[in-house]
Design a protein around this motif. Structure first.
Motif, short mmCIF file in Angstrom:
data_model
loop_
_atom_site.label_atom_id
_atom_site.label_comp_id
_atom_site.label_asym_id
_atom_site.label_seq_id
_atom_site.Cartn_x
_atom_site.Cartn_y
_atom_site.Cartn_z
N ALA A 155 71.64 2.21 76.20
CA ALA A 155 71.95 3.55 76.73
C ALA A 155 73.26 4.10 76.18
O ALA A 155 73.98 4.84 76.85
N ARG B 148 74.69 6.22 79.17
CA ARG B 148 75.70 5.76 80.12
C ARG B 148 76.95 6.63 80.02
O ARG B 148 77.37 6.99 78.91
N HIS C 80 69.68 2.85 84.36
CA HIS C 80 69.73 3.09 82.92
C HIS C 80 68.48 2.63 82.17
O HIS C 80 68.53 2.46 80.94
#
Length: 358
Positions: free
Chosen positions: A160, A268, A282
């Motif tokens: 992420a 993120r 995530h």
């Protein structure tokens, strides 16, 4: 965990049965395994919907230690090698038309890639030497041994973020993602292995370099079986290596389809210059019962990334995780058609971004 769920994890073994039965029945029956994975499983997922139940916390430790669940994955290793060697025999001893060869080769890839890489992924996260060895063996049969380095030490650290080749971006098609993930994932594994060797004061070009062995083992494996079949059939069996590398291509492409689905558009947040900790927010989650049995609960991917050490039988469902509308079997088909994929997933991704404040 009740006995029904235990039995459910044997559903993966339906695939080799359909592949072998379909071949000997002949004709369109060669597509039985494809129909099962991409028609029947999505249909059953749609009918049965999701299983959102989790193992009670006070039972997790005991269920994690139950040997039954490891036994199922260990048995798969031997089934897969048996099926693959049988596949060598088929392409060596039978004359197949192109469409029969293609159906057979992609059917094998559903066994080695669809389930085999899933089992390799599960075992590769465990610390026991036997499980690690089994994982590498399964990955060898699809020419993707570097995955155990890149996935564990690369993907799980960088997931992420823009630094992760295996995280697909918003608006990125599967086809452009495939090239980036395959190529950059491989070079990332080379870099990670080089770093490991440097820390131990070992030169890159040495017998301790896993990446060198990972390149040799598949060639040695297929070379041995090519020699065996060539010896017994009295000519060079070029069909064996062609089949081996073709099914490997389809198998790891199936893995990359799953990679594409699992983290599409996930990002993120950066806090004080560092990315926030990976959580169950995530990864895309899917708790569809039928496909989760088939894939050893890989679709509860959000919990896997939050707690990579957890065994497949105790992975949790989280309502707050971003949810896929269907299981992987259906989503794989959708990912092959970018306009449809974007239409379904981009709206869900925007809802997730709004929820987490990215």
């Amino acid at each position: 965990m009740n006995h029904f769920k235990k039995i459910g994890f044997f559903s993966a073994f339906i695939l080799p049965v359909l592949l072998i039965g379909g071949f000997y029945l002949g004709g369109l029956n060669l597509l039985l395994i494809h129909a099962f994975v991409f028609v029947l499983v999505p249909y059953l997922d749609f009918l049965i919907r999701t299983d959102r139940t989790n193992i009670p916390e006070n039972e997790i430790s005991n269920i994690s230690k139950e040997r039954f669940y490891r036994f199922v994955t260990f048995i798969w290793v031997y089934v897969q090698i048996g099926v693959l060697v049988w596949g060598f025999y088929v392409v060596a001893a039978f004359t197949l038309s192109f469409w029969e060869w293609l159906a057979f080769t992609t059917g094998i890839a559903l066994v080695t890639g669809g389930v085999g890489i899933t089992v390799a992924h599960e075992l590769g996260h465990k610390s026991e030497d036997l499980e690690q060895d089994y994982s590498k063996f399964l990955l060898m049969t699809v020419c993707y041994m570097h995955f155990i380095i890149e996935h564990n030490r690369g993907h799980h650290v960088r997931v992420a973020t823009p630094d992760d080749p295996a995280t697909s971006r918003l608006g990125e098609t599967f086809y452009s993602f495939w090239w980036r993930s395959v190529t950059k994932g491989y070079f990332s594994a080379v870099h990670l292995e080089k770093e490991r060797l440097q820390k131990r004061g070992i030169p890159f070009w040495s017998i301790d370099n896993q990446m060198i062995w990972f390149a040799i083992y598949p060639l040695l494996f297929v070379g041995i079986f090519t020699f065996i079949f060539s010896f017994f059939l009295g000519r060079f069996m070029w069909e064996v290596p062609v089949f081996f590398f073709a099914q490997s291509f389809f198998a790891f492409s199936l893995l990359e389809l799953v990679n594409y689905i699992e983290h599409y558009g996930m990002v993120r947040k950066k806090i004080d210059g560092r990315y926030e900790k990976v959580t169950h927010l995530h990864s895309w989650n899917a708790s569809h019962m039928v496909s989760n049995f088939l894939l050893f609960q890989l679709q509860r991917h959000s919990d896997h990334h939050a707690f990579a050490y957890k065994r497949y039988q105790v992975l949790n469902h989280y309502d707050e995780s971003p949810q896929l509308p269907q299981g992987y079997s259906a989503m794989i088909i959708l990912a092959l058609f970018p306009p449809l994929w974007f239409k379904v997933m981009d709206r869900r991704l925007e809802d997730w971004k709004e929820k987490v404040g990215v």
